[in-house]
Design an enzyme around this catalytic site. Structure first.
Site, PDB file in Angstrom:
ATOM      1  N   ASN A  43      28.552  79.603  62.086  1.00 57.20           N
ATOM      2  CA  ASN A  43      27.239  79.179  61.894  1.00 57.20           C
ATOM      3  C   ASN A  43      26.333  78.794  62.751  1.00 57.20           C
ATOM      4  O   ASN A  43      26.376  79.800  63.805  1.00 57.20           O
ATOM      5  CB  ASN A  43      28.076  77.625  61.345  1.00 57.20           C
ATOM      6  CG  ASN A  43      28.621  76.177  62.582  1.00 57.20           C
ATOM      7  OD1 ASN A  43      27.783  76.269  63.931  1.00 57.20           O
ATOM      8  ND2 ASN A  43      29.429  76.239  62.875  1.00 57.20           N
ATOM      9  N   PHE A  49      29.675  63.243  64.538  1.00 55.25           N
ATOM     10  CA  PHE A  49      28.426  63.700  64.314  1.00 55.25           C
ATOM     11  C   PHE A  49      28.499  63.854  62.993  1.00 55.25           C
ATOM     12  O   PHE A  49      29.840  64.856  62.177  1.00 55.25           O
ATOM     13  CB  PHE A  49      28.042  65.027  65.011  1.00 55.25           C
ATOM     14  CG  PHE A  49      27.486  64.928  66.359  1.00 55.25           C
ATOM     15  CD1 PHE A  49      28.415  63.909  67.387  1.00 55.25           C
ATOM     16  CD2 PHE A  49      26.137  65.013  66.738  1.00 55.25           C
ATOM     17  CE1 PHE A  49      27.800  64.118  68.809  1.00 55.25           C
ATOM     18  CE2 PHE A  49      25.768  64.248  67.998  1.00 55.25           C
ATOM     19  CZ  PHE A  49      26.787  63.770  69.029  1.00 55.25           C
ATOM     20  N   LYS A  82      40.199  96.529  60.652  1.00 51.71           N
ATOM     21  CA  LYS A  82      38.986  96.720  59.673  1.00 51.71           C
ATOM     22  C   LYS A  82      38.425  97.132  58.327  1.00 51.71           C
ATOM     23  O   LYS A  82      39.155  98.013  58.028  1.00 51.71           O
ATOM     24  CB  LYS A  82      37.788  97.338  61.123  1.00 51.71           C
ATOM     25  CG  LYS A  82      36.773  97.024  60.123  1.00 51.71           C
ATOM     26  CD  LYS A  82      35.169  98.223  60.546  1.00 51.71           C
ATOM     27  CE  LYS A  82      33.459  98.060  60.155  1.00 51.71           C
ATOM     28  NZ  LYS A  82      33.038  99.623  60.506  1.00 51.71           N
ATOM     29  N   ASP A 141      34.950  74.569  58.421  1.00 59.28           N
ATOM     30  CA  ASP A 141      35.474  73.981  57.297  1.00 59.28           C
ATOM     31  C   ASP A 141      36.723  74.518  57.330  1.00 59.28           C
ATOM     32  O   ASP A 141      37.531  74.053  56.596  1.00 59.28           O
ATOM     33  CB  ASP A 141      34.262  73.143  56.540  1.00 59.28           C
ATOM     34  CG  ASP A 141      33.484  71.759  56.778  1.00 59.28           C
ATOM     35  OD1 ASP A 141      33.959  71.281  58.252  1.00 59.28           O
ATOM     36  OD2 ASP A 141      32.856  71.823  56.951  1.00 59.28           O
ATOM     37  N   LYS A 195      37.317  59.082  58.768  1.00 62.55           N
ATOM     38  CA  LYS A 195      37.571  59.521  59.925  1.00 62.55           C
ATOM     39  C   LYS A 195      37.627  59.082  61.298  1.00 62.55           C
ATOM     40  O   LYS A 195      38.364  59.286  61.848  1.00 62.55           O
ATOM     41  CB  LYS A 195      37.117  60.966  60.760  1.00 62.55           C
ATOM     42  CG  LYS A 195      36.397  61.672  59.682  1.00 62.55           C
ATOM     43  CD  LYS A 195      35.337  63.084  59.700  1.00 62.55           C
ATOM     44  CE  LYS A 195      34.955  63.732  58.771  1.00 62.55           C
ATOM     45  NZ  LYS A 195      34.696  65.303  58.959  1.00 62.55           N
ATOM     46  N   LYS A 198      32.036  59.176  56.509  1.00 64.50           N
ATOM     47  CA  LYS A 198      32.899  59.688  57.323  1.00 64.50           C
ATOM     48  C   LYS A 198      33.171  58.475  58.811  1.00 64.50           C
ATOM     49  O   LYS A 198      33.792  59.152  59.045  1.00 64.50           O
ATOM     50  CB  LYS A 198      31.630  60.805  58.042  1.00 64.50           C
ATOM     51  CG  LYS A 198      32.223  61.814  57.183  1.00 64.50           C
ATOM     52  CD  LYS A 198      29.980  63.206  57.943  1.00 64.50           C
ATOM     53  CE  LYS A 198      30.620  64.072  56.174  1.00 64.50           C
ATOM     54  NZ  LYS A 198      29.047  64.367  56.851  1.00 64.50           N
TER      55      LYS A 198
HETATM   56  N1  CTP Z   1      34.264  68.193  62.343  1.00 63.46           N
HETATM   57  C1  CTP Z   1      35.781  68.494  62.846  1.00 63.46           C
HETATM   58  N2  CTP Z   1      36.732  69.035  62.150  1.00 63.46           N
HETATM   59  C2  CTP Z   1      36.722  69.872  61.088  1.00 63.46           C
HETATM   60  C3  CTP Z   1      35.398  69.889  60.775  1.00 63.46           C
HETATM   61  C4  CTP Z   1      34.611  68.716  61.033  1.00 63.46           C
HETATM   62  O1  CTP Z   1      36.701  68.136  64.209  1.00 63.46           O
HETATM   63  N3  CTP Z   1      37.339  70.971  60.624  1.00 63.46           N
HETATM   64  C5  CTP Z   1      33.905  66.928  63.276  1.00 63.46           C
HETATM   65  C6  CTP Z   1      32.421  67.297  63.796  1.00 63.46           C
HETATM   66  O2  CTP Z   1      32.865  68.071  65.541  1.00 63.46           O
HETATM   67  C7  CTP Z   1      31.753  66.590  63.604  1.00 63.46           C
HETATM   68  C8  CTP Z   1      32.803  65.603  61.605  1.00 63.46           C
HETATM   69  O3  CTP Z   1      33.764  66.048  61.623  1.00 63.46           O
HETATM   70  O4  CTP Z   1      32.021  65.589  64.562  1.00 63.46           O
HETATM   71  C9  CTP Z   1      31.710  66.350  60.934  1.00 63.46           C
HETATM   72  O5  CTP Z   1      32.085  66.290  59.616  1.00 63.46           O
HETATM   73  P1  CTP Z   1      32.434  66.678  58.944  1.00 63.46           P
HETATM   74  O6  CTP Z   1      32.627  65.843  57.659  1.00 63.46           O
HETATM   75  O7  CTP Z   1      32.293  68.327  58.531  1.00 63.46           O
HETATM   76  O8  CTP Z   1      31.000  66.656  57.901  1.00 63.46           O
HETATM   77  P2  CTP Z   1      29.525  67.791  58.173  1.00 63.46           P
HETATM   78  O9  CTP Z   1      29.975  68.722  58.401  1.00 63.46           O
HETATM   79  O10 CTP Z   1      28.178  67.276  58.306  1.00 63.46           O
HETATM   80  O11 CTP Z   1      29.774  68.127  55.985  1.00 63.46           O
HETATM   81  P3  CTP Z   1      30.208  67.794  55.220  1.00 63.46           P
HETATM   82  O12 CTP Z   1      29.545  66.764  54.882  1.00 63.46           O
HETATM   83  O13 CTP Z   1      30.199  69.217  54.101  1.00 63.46           O
HETATM   84  O14 CTP Z   1      32.022  67.372  55.241  1.00 63.46           O
END
Ligand code: CTP
Length: 405
Positions: free
Chosen positions: A212, A325, A291, A281, A343, A339
């Site tokens: 990303n 974040f 390859k 994700d 989390k 979140k």
């Molecule tokens: N994060 C993580 N591990 C992952 C994905 C995300 O630790 N596999 C953490 C990131 O470091 C960040 C936060 O989760 O602190 C972001 O949350 P996330 O759920 O991934 O949200 P977004 O990326 O904003 O997107 P979505 O809403 O689609 O989940």
């Protein structure tokens, strides 16, 4: 230090003088009040009006203009600033500084101030390498003057080599670092801060991966700010192109799985965890060991979820402060609150990545810090370095007011 830090920016006569305007802007973005002084020759390259307009203050160009208050101007300025930045600094000004010559406002200011001094030399490569200049730089360094080394590149004289003014961003960052350390704020002493930053790379085959746009700048700024405030810092970083901040231990990882391992191993050690990494994700369910050759008109890659590291840390963190974040495009605060709960974080720094001045690229961000007590602190656009300090402030405040859970 006054509420708003104040910097005197001395501009000397070199073709790069116009770049001082950018340095001024970058410092202002960080809430610094900038006062500009120019040497006689600097005014042949850029007009004082430019700096007056940008700084909102008169530009000091001579020893002999009357001061509005009747005070002696170089002494008045010398005593009101927190830092003197000289950018660009010519061979001539370095020679005068090294010898204590006071024959204009800038040189007199240098000798009258007791605050830290940062110089950014810029000159022709031969002038830079001349033993006289090198001796002057060595004398200044020995006296504690901070030097932002010039870079290499095309010089105005048509030569290629060292002597090019360092990038305005680098000069502004050094200035901010000095301001922060001279502010004496060591409120994170004794804390062990674990920061994650940057993107991850999830391999498809030996030459391709899913990733990303994360630049890592936000997390690197948090690591730098925490170290400047006295914390011991470990930065777990995905692949980025920016340099590691000084005084920080860096652990480089590539995939989400590697980041999860490196982070979870250090939770026990840490007292504060800031998870600014943009972790993938999903990752390909299988990594081809050769390859993949092109074949059909379309191709499908099956992805599987990666471990949510933030949630995994949230589950084992105990009393440690955990900052996550959220990059959102809709319902910023509501999604951030979800979140926070799901989390088990203490704070979520949410940003609307559709706004100009926010998000992955660039040096600024626009964020809302959402906390457990229902607070949602909406911050204006600011540099990522400044936001880093605000995040650390919020984490300290949340820790101090925490109701045991
Ligand atoms: N994060 C993580 N591990 C992952 C994905 C995300 O630790 N596999 C953490 C990131 O470091 C960040 C936060 O989760 O602190 C972001 O949350 P996330 O759920 O991934 O949200 P977004 O990326 O904003 O997107 P979505 O809403 O689609 O989940």
């Amino acid at each position: 230090m006054p509420e708003m830090p104040r910097v005197a920016l001395a501009v000397t006569g070199c073709i790069g003088a116009y770049k001082a305007a950018e340095i001024l802007r970058l410092l202002q973005q960080d809430g610094v009040d900038v006062r500009v002084a120019m040497t006689e020759s600097a005014q042949r390259f850029v007009g004082p009006v430019t700096f007056e307009g940008l700084s909102g203050h008169p530009v000091i160009t001579s020893m002999w203009e009357p001061s509005a208050t009747g005070a002696i101007r170089h002494i008045e300025l010398a005593q009101s600033i927190d830092l003197l930045v000289v950018a660009p600094a010519t061979a001539n000004i370095l020679a005068k500084f090294a010898n204590g010559i006071c024959d204009d406002f800038v040189t007199t200011l240098y000798v009258s101030t007791t605050v830290p001094v940062l110089v950014a030399p810029a000159m022709n490569v031969e002038m830079l390498h001349h033993p006289a200049t090198q001796e002057n730089l060595a004398r200044l360094a020995a006296r504690g003057v901070h030097i932002v080394e010039s870079g290499s590149g095309y010089l105005a004289c048509g030569m290629v080599g060292e002597g090019r003014l360092a990038e305005p961003r680098e000069i502004a960052d050094r200035a901010l670092e000095l301001l922060h350390s001279s502010s004496g704020r060591r409120d994170l002493e004794g804390q062990r801060v674990l920061v994650t930053a940057g993107p991850t790379r999830e391999l498809i085959d030996p030459v391709r991966f899913v990733t990303n746009r994360s630049s890592g700048r936000m997390g690197y700024a948090v690591a730098e700010a925490a170290a400047a405030r006295g914390a011991e810092v470990v930065l777990v970083s995905g692949p980025v192109t920016i340099d590691a901040p000084s005084g920080v231990t860096i652990v480089r990882v590539e995939t989400a799985a590697e980041m999860a391992k490196a982070t979870l191993e250090r939770v026990e050690w840490s007292t504060l965890i800031v998870k600014s990494a943009a972790v993938a994700d999903y990752r390909p369910t299988a990594v081809a060991d050769r390859k993949i050759k092109k074949s059909g008109e379309t191709m499908t890659i099956e992805l599987e979820k990666t471990q949510d590291i933030l949630a995994a840390v949230g589950a084992v963190k105990g009393d440690r402060m955990l900052v996550g974040f959220a990059a959102e495009t809709d319902d910023l605060v509501a999604n951030a609150r979800k979140k926070l709960e799901s989390k088990n974080a203490d704070l979520i720094v949410a940003n609307d990545v559709t706004l100009d001045g926010a998000g992955f690229d660039g040096d600024t961000n626009i964020a809302v810090i959402v906390g457990r007590n229902g607070q949602a602190d909406e911050l204006p656009m600011m540099s990522k370095r400044k936001l880093a300090d605000r995040i650390l402030d919020a984490a300290l405040a949340a820790a101090a007011s925490r109701v045991p859970r």
